[in-house]
Design a protein around this motif. Structure first.
Motif: not given
Length: 379
Positions: A199-210
């Motif tokens: 996840c690194g800085s969380g970009t993929l999970p955050i975009e998925a939530a959006l």
């Protein structure tokens, strides 16, 4: 003002995805070209496009297009365009440019000529000889391709990948627009689990939530066109109200992010909090080979290290082998991995169902897609 022409720019290879987003907003006369999607709409489309386009790089207002093989031709045809319709007396209008396979190859000369032509056009409109340029920003671009000059004004300001939630990031972060692209190219739906083991800085999970809660990606940021009087605050207010009305904040989501580096996990948590999604996404420090889940029919997306740096290759290749063994147990999950390593499938131990070429920044990568079974329909 009537109809205007907009251009949504896109990374190579995802133009069709951006076009799909544009059509989903209700706009027609959509033309898909290399690196850009052109469409016609009312001025309110500037607001809605900037707020909603997840995979586009930026939105530009097309002022004109013509053939130009001499500097005189570039000057006269630029001067004839209706700049006064868009740029006010106090507008700031710097000019940038690019030239590909064109007789007018000196970009700096083209920029200077366009600047002078726009000034002359505005002098005629406003009957004055000097412009202070201390007002809203109208960044003009002259783009020459095979002797065709396209003149645009940037409506976005900062690139659309800058959502406003990622103040801190890792050394080589995945752009938010690319993360959204990776998700939108999968079969994931909000009722299914989602996991990112890198996840690194969380970009993929955050975009998925959006995406999962249908939150407009531009909801928490400003755009250059916010200060343009001819669009009007009412159009911005209406677009923001629409985004608020369409958001599904009550949509339950099962989203996980993990990384081997605890500092990255802390960073991801902070970014998720900044995006207002800190309570939704669960982050954990973990090696990829330790990934386990009891959930079924999930979607796992990862942007693992590629082994681009010297000394990393063997370590990365071993990680791909570990990944293949670990994910072999996820027989109901769909798995998607982005990497530039040419032997990924061999190391992973399985041939992808589908492979798609994408550019992660300047790096040519392949998006390996391993499709799992469809979840059974609920009774």
């Amino acid at each position: 003002m009537g109809k205007i022409t907009l251009i949504a720019t896109a990374a190579m290879g995802i133009e069709a995805l951006v076009a799909r987003e544009v059509r989903a907003l209700g706009y027609e006369n959509v033309t898909v070209d290399n690196g850009k999607i052109t469409y016609e709409a009312e001025e309110s489309a500037i607001c809605r496009s900037n707020l909603w386009l997840r995979t586009a790089d930026r939105v530009k207002l097309k002022v004109g297009e013509f053939k130009a093989t001499t500097f005189d031709e570039l000057f006269e045809k630029t001067k004839a365009l209706p700049w006064g319709q868009f740029i006010p007396e106090n507008g700031e209008f710097p000019v940038i440019g690019k030239s590909v396979k064109s007789k007018l190859f000196s970009v700096s000369d083209c920029q200077a000529i366009v600047k002078k032509a726009v000034v002359d056009s505005l002098k005629k409109t406003y009957h004055r000889s000097w412009f202070d340029e201390d007002g809203p920003l109208f960044r003009i671009e002259v783009a020459l391709h095979k002797d065709i000059a396209t003149l645009t004004i940037d409506t976005s300001g900062s690139g659309l990948h800058k959502r406003g939630y990622r103040y801190l990031h890792s050394e080589a972060p995945l752009k938010e627009t690319m993360a959204a692209t990776l998700i939108m190219l999968t079969n994931w739906t909000p009722d299914r689990p989602f996991a990112d083991p890198f996840c690194g800085s969380g970009t993929l999970p955050i975009e998925a939530a959006l995406i999962g809660q249908n939150i407009a990606p531009g909801f928490n940021r400003d755009f250059a066109s916010h200060g343009w009087d001819w669009i009007g605050q009412a159009n911005w207010d209406k677009a923001m109200e629409e985004a608020e009305d369409l958001a599904k904040y009550d949509q339950p989501l099962e989203i996980y992010g993990s990384d081997i580096d605890h500092k990255m996990v802390d960073l991801a948590k902070n970014n998720a909090m900044e995006a207002g999604l800190g309570e939704i996404i669960k982050f954990k420090q973990m090696q990829v080979k330790d990934f386990t889940t009891k959930s079924k029919y999930g979607c796992l997306i990862g942007n693992p290290p590629y082994g681009e740096r010297l000394g990393e290759v063997k370590e990365v290749e071993q990680m791909y082998r570990d990944m293949g063994r670990t994910f072999a147990h996820l027989d109901t999950w769909s798995i998607y991995m982005l990497t530039s390593h040419p032997d990924f499938e061999e190391l992973y131990g399985k041939k992808a169902t589908k492979k798609r070429k994408l550019f992660n920044g300047n790096i040519r990568t392949d998006y390996y897609q391993f499709f799992g079974p469809r979840p059974p329909k609920n009774e």
